[in-house]
Enzyme design. Structure first.
Site, PDB file in Angstrom:
ATOM      1  CB  SER A 226      -0.885   0.022   1.244  1.00  0.00           C
ATOM      2  OG  SER A 226      -0.073   0.219   2.388  1.00  0.00           O
ATOM      3  CE  LYS A 227      -0.001   8.498  -0.752  1.00  0.00           C
ATOM      4  NZ  LYS A 227      -1.067   9.458  -1.067  1.00  0.00           N
ATOM      5  CD  GLN A 228      -1.693   3.834   3.915  1.00  0.00           C
ATOM      6  OE1 GLN A 228      -1.799   2.828   3.225  1.00  0.00           O
ATOM      7  NE2 GLN A 228      -2.428   4.904   3.690  1.00  0.00           N
TER       8      GLN A 228
END
Ligand code: GLU
Length: 277
Positions: A226-228
Site C-alpha cells: 500500500s501507499k503506507q
C-alpha cells in the site's frame, strides 16, 4: 443465471502497485472468463486521501496492461446526491440515525448509544447504520462461508463521517448496486468489510453480489502492499514482466509472452479454476 457484471474500484491515492495490479487482473480475468462486462470506478470518496493526477495515472496504467474496461468510469466524488438519498432511505426505515459520539466515545465497536435519540445538548456529528441483531452470512467463492454478528464485531457502521465525507462502506454498496455489479473480485484485505456490505445491501433490498477475495500480496515484512507500506509503483516500461508476476501470483501462471497471449492463456486457466458461478 445472472448476467455477469464485474468491476475494479481503485482509490486514487497514488499510482497502482503490484497489489492493485493483482486485484485488477483477477477481477478482469473473472469477468472476461465468464463473458461478462468489466466496469471501472474511481473510489475517491475519501477526498482528503486522494492525490491529484492519480486517477488519470491509474487509467493510463490499466491501458498499458491491456486491461480494457467497459463504459464510462464512475467517479464517487460526483455521486454525493445518491449517497445522501441512500442515507435518507435508511433513515425512513429506522435503520440510520444521527450520532453525537466522538471517535473516542464510539470506540472500535459502537454500542448504539445514540440509536434512540441524542441526550439533551448533544448534536449530530455523523450518521450510522443500525446493524441487524442477527448475524449476516455470505459466501466467498474461494474461501467459503462466513458468518458475522456485526453488533458484536464492529457495531453500527458509519455512513456519513464527522468530517462531512460519506463512508467507503456506504459508497461501495450504493455504487455496486447502481452499476448492476453481480460479482465483486478484490483483495482479501477487504474480506472483513464484506459482512457490513452484505448487511447494507440487504437493508436496501438489493440482492448482494457474489464475492471472491483474492490472495493478498505482501512485502518482505509481511505487510500489505500500500501507499503506507511504501509499495513501489508499477513499472510501466516492464508491463510484460509485471503482468507475468501478477498472473503467477494468482496461480494462473502463463508462459512469459506478449500481454495479449498471457491474458488469453490466463483466461482459459481461470475458467478451469473457477468454473462455477
Ligand atoms: N477502493 C478500495 C481499495 O482500493 C476497493 C474497494 C472494493 O474493491 O470494494 O482498496
Amino acid at each position: 443465471m445472472r448476467e455477469y457484471v464485474g468491476r475494479f474500484a481503485p482509490s486514487p491515492t497514488g499510482p497502482l502497485h503490484f497489489g492493485s495490479l493483482v486485484a485488477a487482473v483477477g477481477s478482469w480475468l473473472d469477468a472476461r472468463a465468464h463473458g461478462g462486462r468489466w466496469l471501472l470506478r474511481m473510489e475517491d470518496v475519501d477526498e482528503p486521501r486522494c492525490s491529484p493526477g492519480a486517477a488519470e495515472e491509474i487509467l493510463r496504467a490499466l491501458e498499458a496492461f491491456g486491461l480494457e474496461w467497459d463504459g464510462e468510469v464512475m467517479v464517487q466524488s460526483r455521486r454525493k446526491e445518491a449517497y445522501r438519498e441512500a442515507i435518507e432511505e435508511l433513515r425512513r426505515q429506522g435503520r440510520a440515525f444521527g450520532c453525537a459520539c466522538t471517535r473516542n466515545e464510539a470506540g472500535d465497536r459502537y454500542n448504539g448509544a445514540c440509536r434512540d435519540g441524542l441526550a439533551p445538548g448533544r448534536t449530530v456529528r455523523s450518521w450510522r447504520f443500525r446493524v441487524p441483531e442477527e448475524s449476516v452470512a455470505f459466501v466467498d467463492r474461494r474461501l467459503g462461508r462466513f458468518e458475522e454478528r456485526l453488533a458484536t464485531t464492529c457495531g453500527d457502521v458509519v455512513l456519513l463521517r464527522a468530517d462531512g465525507y460519506f463512508s467507503y462502506q456506504l459508497a461501495v454498496v450504493v455504487d455496486d448496486a447502481a452499476q448492476g455489479v453481480t460479482d465483486v473480485v478484490r483483495g482479501a484485505d477487504l474480506l472483513d468489510s464484506t459482512a457490513r456490505q452484505a448487511a447494507l445491501h440487504l437493508a436496501f433490498g438489493h440482492e448482494p453480489p457474489r464475492w471472491l477475495h483474492l490472495p493478498l500480496a505482501v512485502n518482505r515484512e509481511g505487510q500489505k502492499l500500500s501507499k503506507q507500506s511504501k509499495a513501489p509503483p508499477l513499472d510501466l516500461r516492464r508491463t510484460e514482466e509485471e503482468l507475468f508476476q501478477a498472473l503467477k501470483f494468482l496461480g494462473v501462471g502463463a508462459e512469459p509472452g506478449s500481454r495479449g497471449e498471457m491474458l488469453q492463456a490466463a483466461k482459459i486457466n481461470w475458467r478451469l479454476m473457477f468454473p462455477e458461478l
